[in-house]
Design a protein around this motif. Structure first.
Motif, mmCIF file in Angstrom:
data_model
loop_
_atom_site.group_PDB
_atom_site.id
_atom_site.type_symbol
_atom_site.label_atom_id
_atom_site.label_comp_id
_atom_site.label_asym_id
_atom_site.label_seq_id
_atom_site.Cartn_x
_atom_site.Cartn_y
_atom_site.Cartn_z
ATOM 1 N N VAL A 12 0.736 -1.180 0.034
ATOM 2 C CA VAL A 12 -0.101 0.192 0.014
ATOM 3 C C VAL A 12 0.751 1.304 0.083
ATOM 4 O O VAL A 12 0.756 2.228 -0.810
ATOM 5 N N ASN A 13 1.896 1.375 0.871
ATOM 6 C CA ASN A 13 2.627 2.420 0.949
ATOM 7 C C ASN A 13 3.439 2.777 -0.456
ATOM 8 O O ASN A 13 3.767 3.933 -0.798
ATOM 9 N N ALA A 15 2.407 1.645 -3.508
ATOM 10 C CA ALA A 15 1.504 2.276 -4.374
ATOM 11 C C ALA A 15 0.884 3.716 -4.310
ATOM 12 O O ALA A 15 1.125 4.470 -5.250
ATOM 13 N N ILE A 16 0.951 4.103 -2.836
ATOM 14 C CA ILE A 16 0.660 5.554 -2.781
ATOM 15 C C ILE A 16 1.826 6.491 -2.913
ATOM 16 O O ILE A 16 1.561 7.471 -3.484
ATOM 17 N N GLY A 17 3.072 5.698 -2.616
ATOM 18 C CA GLY A 17 4.116 6.656 -2.851
ATOM 19 C C GLY A 17 4.417 6.997 -4.417
ATOM 20 O O GLY A 17 4.860 8.070 -4.787
ATOM 21 N N ASN A 18 4.177 5.900 -5.227
ATOM 22 C CA ASN A 18 4.222 5.942 -6.693
ATOM 23 C C ASN A 18 3.178 6.840 -7.257
ATOM 24 O O ASN A 18 3.858 7.625 -8.074
ATOM 25 N N VAL A 19 2.165 6.880 -6.964
ATOM 26 C CA VAL A 19 1.217 7.963 -7.096
ATOM 27 C C VAL A 19 1.644 9.428 -6.976
ATOM 28 O O VAL A 19 1.555 10.354 -7.563
ATOM 29 N N LYS A 20 2.233 9.587 -5.537
ATOM 30 C CA LYS A 20 2.526 10.839 -5.220
ATOM 31 C C LYS A 20 3.704 11.492 -6.251
ATOM 32 O O LYS A 20 3.825 12.581 -6.232
ATOM 33 N N THR A 28 5.577 17.134 -2.790
ATOM 34 C CA THR A 28 4.673 15.811 -2.867
ATOM 35 C C THR A 28 5.316 14.645 -3.529
ATOM 36 O O THR A 28 5.476 13.485 -3.008
ATOM 37 N N GLY A 32 6.333 11.127 -1.807
ATOM 38 C CA GLY A 32 6.145 10.098 -2.302
ATOM 39 C C GLY A 32 7.249 9.115 -2.180
ATOM 40 O O GLY A 32 7.287 7.765 -2.289
ATOM 41 N N GLN A 35 7.784 7.425 1.223
ATOM 42 C CA GLN A 35 6.624 6.724 1.333
ATOM 43 C C GLN A 35 7.110 5.179 0.374
ATOM 44 O O GLN A 35 6.721 4.241 1.068
ATOM 45 N N GLU A 36 7.429 5.349 -0.592
ATOM 46 C CA GLU A 36 7.654 4.185 -1.548
ATOM 47 C C GLU A 36 8.959 3.362 -0.771
ATOM 48 O O GLU A 36 8.989 2.292 -0.694
#
Length: 56
Positions: A12-13, A15-20, A28, A32, A35-36
């Motif tokens: 999850v982290n 995936a969210i990191g990749n989006v950010k 941001t 990201g 977070q990745e």
């Protein structure tokens, strides 16, 4: 059980990191990337727990 939880949280982290990181905002993007990296570390922790048992 802890192994699975760490792996899921890691995914999850990541995936969210990749989006950010696709954001136009440099702050941001940096968040990201962090977070990745956190997600990758969580997945590694899950792998270790799986290899050695959940009692780590």
């Amino acid at each position: 059980m802890g192994e699975l939880v760490d792996k899921v949280k890691g995914n999850v982290n990541e995936a969210i990191g990749n989006v950010k990181q696709k954001s136009d905002n440099p702050e941001t993007q940096a968040e990201g990337a962090r977070q990745e990296a956190k997600g990758k570390a969580q997945q590694a922790k899950g792998e270790v727990k799986g290899a050695l048992g959940d009692d780590i």
